[in-house]
Design a protein around this motif. Sequence first.
Motif, PDB file in Angstrom:
ATOM      1  N   HIS A 145       1.522  -0.766  -0.167  1.00  0.00           N
ATOM      2  CA  HIS A 145       0.072  -0.313  -0.110  1.00  0.00           C
ATOM      3  C   HIS A 145       0.570   1.461  -0.444  1.00  0.00           C
ATOM      4  CE1 HIS A 145      -2.744   2.824   0.377  1.00  0.00           C
ATOM      5  NE2 HIS A 145      -3.600   2.943   1.809  1.00  0.00           N
ATOM      6  N   PRO A 146       1.533   2.046  -1.360  1.00  0.00           N
ATOM      7  CA  PRO A 146       2.058   2.534  -1.225  1.00  0.00           C
ATOM      8  C   PRO A 146       0.832   3.938  -2.001  1.00  0.00           C
ATOM      9  CG  PRO A 146       2.852   1.437  -3.296  1.00  0.00           C
ATOM     10  CD  PRO A 146       1.298  -0.010  -2.144  1.00  0.00           C
ATOM     11  N   LEU A 147       0.797   5.128  -0.951  1.00  0.00           N
ATOM     12  CA  LEU A 147      -0.208   5.709  -0.489  1.00  0.00           C
ATOM     13  C   LEU A 147      -0.917   5.737  -2.145  1.00  0.00           C
ATOM     14  CD1 LEU A 147      -0.261   4.937   2.043  1.00  0.00           C
ATOM     15  CD2 LEU A 147      -0.777   7.426   2.587  1.00  0.00           C
ATOM     16  N   GLY A 148      -0.370   7.258  -2.866  1.00  0.00           N
ATOM     17  CA  GLY A 148      -0.159   7.544  -3.682  1.00  0.00           C
ATOM     18  C   GLY A 148      -0.326   6.456  -5.215  1.00  0.00           C
ATOM     19  N   ALA A 149      -0.045   5.176  -5.307  1.00  0.00           N
ATOM     20  CA  ALA A 149       0.296   4.430  -6.363  1.00  0.00           C
ATOM     21  C   ALA A 149      -1.079   3.422  -6.007  1.00  0.00           C
ATOM     22  CB  ALA A 149       1.632   3.852  -6.492  1.00  0.00           C
ATOM     23  N   THR A 150      -1.300   3.424  -4.923  1.00  0.00           N
ATOM     24  CA  THR A 150      -2.693   2.181  -4.429  1.00  0.00           C
ATOM     25  C   THR A 150      -3.874   1.957  -5.551  1.00  0.00           C
ATOM     26  OG1 THR A 150      -2.364   1.455  -2.266  1.00  0.00           O
ATOM     27  CG2 THR A 150      -4.243   1.231  -2.609  1.00  0.00           C
ATOM     28  N   GLY A 151      -4.070   3.522  -5.755  1.00  0.00           N
ATOM     29  CA  GLY A 151      -5.393   3.257  -6.809  1.00  0.00           C
ATOM     30  C   GLY A 151      -4.851   3.183  -8.194  1.00  0.00           C
ATOM     31  N   LEU A 152      -3.782   3.591  -8.348  1.00  0.00           N
ATOM     32  CA  LEU A 152      -4.030   3.328 -10.227  1.00  0.00           C
ATOM     33  C   LEU A 152      -3.060   2.373  -9.978  1.00  0.00           C
ATOM     34  CD1 LEU A 152      -2.470   6.740 -10.513  1.00  0.00           C
ATOM     35  CD2 LEU A 152      -4.155   6.016 -11.722  1.00  0.00           C
ATOM     36  N   ALA A 153      -2.440   1.305  -9.153  1.00  0.00           N
ATOM     37  CA  ALA A 153      -2.020  -0.505  -9.354  1.00  0.00           C
ATOM     38  C   ALA A 153      -3.752  -1.323  -9.817  1.00  0.00           C
ATOM     39  CB  ALA A 153      -1.152  -0.192  -8.250  1.00  0.00           C
ATOM     40  N   GLN A 154      -4.820  -0.415  -8.531  1.00  0.00           N
ATOM     41  CA  GLN A 154      -6.128  -1.009  -8.865  1.00  0.00           C
ATOM     42  C   GLN A 154      -6.580  -1.124 -10.039  1.00  0.00           C
ATOM     43  OE1 GLN A 154      -7.733   1.278  -5.498  1.00  0.00           O
ATOM     44  NE2 GLN A 154      -8.353  -0.852  -4.170  1.00  0.00           N
ATOM     45  N   VAL A 155      -6.603   0.289 -10.333  1.00  0.00           N
ATOM     46  CA  VAL A 155      -6.902   0.495 -12.236  1.00  0.00           C
ATOM     47  C   VAL A 155      -5.847  -0.440 -13.101  1.00  0.00           C
ATOM     48  CG1 VAL A 155      -6.798   1.612 -14.055  1.00  0.00           C
ATOM     49  CG2 VAL A 155      -7.402   2.642 -11.816  1.00  0.00           C
ATOM     50  N   ALA A 156      -4.326  -0.698 -13.172  1.00  0.00           N
ATOM     51  CA  ALA A 156      -4.142  -1.212 -13.954  1.00  0.00           C
ATOM     52  C   ALA A 156      -3.976  -2.650 -13.916  1.00  0.00           C
ATOM     53  CB  ALA A 156      -2.269  -0.996 -13.180  1.00  0.00           C
ATOM     54  N   GLU A 157      -4.728  -3.646 -12.322  1.00  0.00           N
ATOM     55  CA  GLU A 157      -4.843  -4.760 -12.117  1.00  0.00           C
ATOM     56  C   GLU A 157      -6.145  -4.990 -12.892  1.00  0.00           C
ATOM     57  OE1 GLU A 157      -5.275  -9.077 -11.348  1.00  0.00           O
ATOM     58  OE2 GLU A 157      -3.367  -7.562 -10.908  1.00  0.00           O
ATOM     59  N   LEU A 158      -7.361  -3.882 -12.770  1.00  0.00           N
ATOM     60  CA  LEU A 158      -8.541  -4.347 -13.255  1.00  0.00           C
ATOM     61  C   LEU A 158      -8.218  -4.261 -14.620  1.00  0.00           C
ATOM     62  CD1 LEU A 158     -10.733  -2.410 -10.747  1.00  0.00           C
ATOM     63  CD2 LEU A 158     -10.527  -5.070 -11.478  1.00  0.00           C
ATOM     64  N   CYS A 159      -7.138  -3.425 -15.412  1.00  0.00           N
ATOM     65  CA  CYS A 159      -7.346  -3.184 -17.146  1.00  0.00           C
ATOM     66  C   CYS A 159      -6.757  -4.355 -17.423  1.00  0.00           C
ATOM     67  CB  CYS A 159      -6.176  -1.860 -17.274  1.00  0.00           C
ATOM     68  SG  CYS A 159      -6.834  -0.311 -17.614  1.00  0.00           S
ATOM     69  N   TRP A 160      -5.644  -5.068 -17.038  1.00  0.00           N
ATOM     70  CA  TRP A 160      -5.186  -6.511 -16.932  1.00  0.00           C
ATOM     71  C   TRP A 160      -5.872  -7.485 -17.254  1.00  0.00           C
ATOM     72  CZ3 TRP A 160      -0.601  -5.207 -13.718  1.00  0.00           C
ATOM     73  CH2 TRP A 160       0.249  -4.600 -14.410  1.00  0.00           C
ATOM     74  N   GLN A 161      -6.364  -7.668 -16.385  1.00  0.00           N
ATOM     75  CA  GLN A 161      -7.811  -8.527 -16.067  1.00  0.00           C
ATOM     76  C   GLN A 161      -8.924  -9.024 -17.356  1.00  0.00           C
ATOM     77  OE1 GLN A 161      -8.709 -11.072 -13.638  1.00  0.00           O
ATOM     78  NE2 GLN A 161      -6.414 -11.025 -12.822  1.00  0.00           N
ATOM     79  N   LEU A 162      -9.503  -7.212 -17.252  1.00  0.00           N
ATOM     80  CA  LEU A 162     -10.333  -7.518 -18.474  1.00  0.00           C
ATOM     81  C   LEU A 162      -9.950  -7.574 -20.802  1.00  0.00           C
ATOM     82  CD1 LEU A 162     -13.003  -4.143 -17.864  1.00  0.00           C
ATOM     83  CD2 LEU A 162     -12.965  -6.230 -17.675  1.00  0.00           C
ATOM     84  N   ARG A 163      -8.287  -7.530 -20.068  1.00  0.00           N
ATOM     85  CA  ARG A 163      -7.897  -7.205 -21.512  1.00  0.00           C
ATOM     86  C   ARG A 163      -7.490  -9.142 -21.872  1.00  0.00           C
ATOM     87  NH1 ARG A 163      -2.837  -3.270 -21.903  1.00  0.00           N
ATOM     88  NH2 ARG A 163      -4.436  -1.044 -21.874  1.00  0.00           N
TER      89      ARG A 163
END
Length: 402
Positions: free
Chosen positions: A345-363
């Motif tokens: 949980h690196p605070l500033g990165a967490t939300g965008l890491a969630q986005v990265a994971e979900l984009c990989w999942q949807l692709r």
Amino acid sequence: MQRRVFVVGVGMTKFSKPNENSADYPEMAKEAGQAALADAGIPYSAVKQACVGYVYGDSTCGQRAVYHGLGLTGIPIVNVNNNCATGSTALFMARQLVEGGLADCVLALGFERMAKGSLATGFSDRTNPMDKHMEIMINKYGLASAPVAPQLFASAGKEHMEKYGTNPEYFAKIAWKNHSHSTNNPYSQFQKEYTLDEVLQSRKIFDYLTVLQCCPTSNGAAAAILANEEFVKRHKLQPKAVEILAQVMATDYPSTFEENSCMKMVGYDMTKKAAQKCFEQAGLKPTDVDVIELHDCFSVNEFLTYEALGLCPEGRACDLIDRGDNTYGGKWVINPSGGLISKGHPLGATGLAQVAELCWQLRGLAGRRQVPGAKVALQHNLGLGGAVVVTLFGMGFPRGHR
């Protein structure tokens, strides 16, 4: 006119434990930003604005992170700080710029270089922004000589236990699940599987919360590139474009402070109302979602968030866990990345890491942690003090929702 908004590139670093040999934030931001640009297949010169999030750093760290790692093109760079919701707040701002027609391509970047140990207050000579939140916990359960964050969330769990008779072992089951998921994530800070008993018997942090039920401090960075429909078509990015179907950001309501509820104090109503609005915007319901990345800073918060998001009725999250509806083979796969508890949980990165994971999942690019047939994804990122961002994603061409 509101424009459709797409994520066309994502990137992140591996999250790691803070130490004196850690990479500095410009290097982490460079790695994540360059990975997102490479994923989109576009040069940095195509980016018209940047929203850059971090919590622990001096003013204009965003500029320093971007200048020498990505480029000096004179574009507006806005620095964002919104506690643990910082990364998603950068995403929220970037989406508004694209949706409103102010820019056709925007970078959302988040990073954090943290100190070891529990979070500490930065200033002792001014009002703590969490003072009114803490008053609720102190009035209800008191204040112990232990780290504050686990006390806040443990108190919310204690309230749920008193209200519904919840067995705290269910909180541990969530951490057990997330540690298991992280074994398939090369970006995760921890990739070790534990038994439920090991989770329960690990070192106590506060009350029933053990160390394996708490997110660690972490270093890392993540990035997402957002673009409008014309940009996507011009650059032939349709096959990888993930659409932001709906997004809502909320802050605290009067109920946070007026109802003497520790559950509401840690963001229950913010999440509930943001989720309701988000589903309404998208014309979807919770059962339409396949994969979820949510804010499990502590195991108890993931548990409470199941109910706040409407995945189950209030008081029935134990039933959802018993059915296996939070992991592979169930209704949803929740935190396939390992979540904050295991991924970090690196605070500033967490939300965008969630986005990265979900984009990989949807692709369909999530490798061994791929959720079969994932078409709709939900992201939830919470910051006490407070802010919450809830986002729904689907593959964009044709429109990816059902």
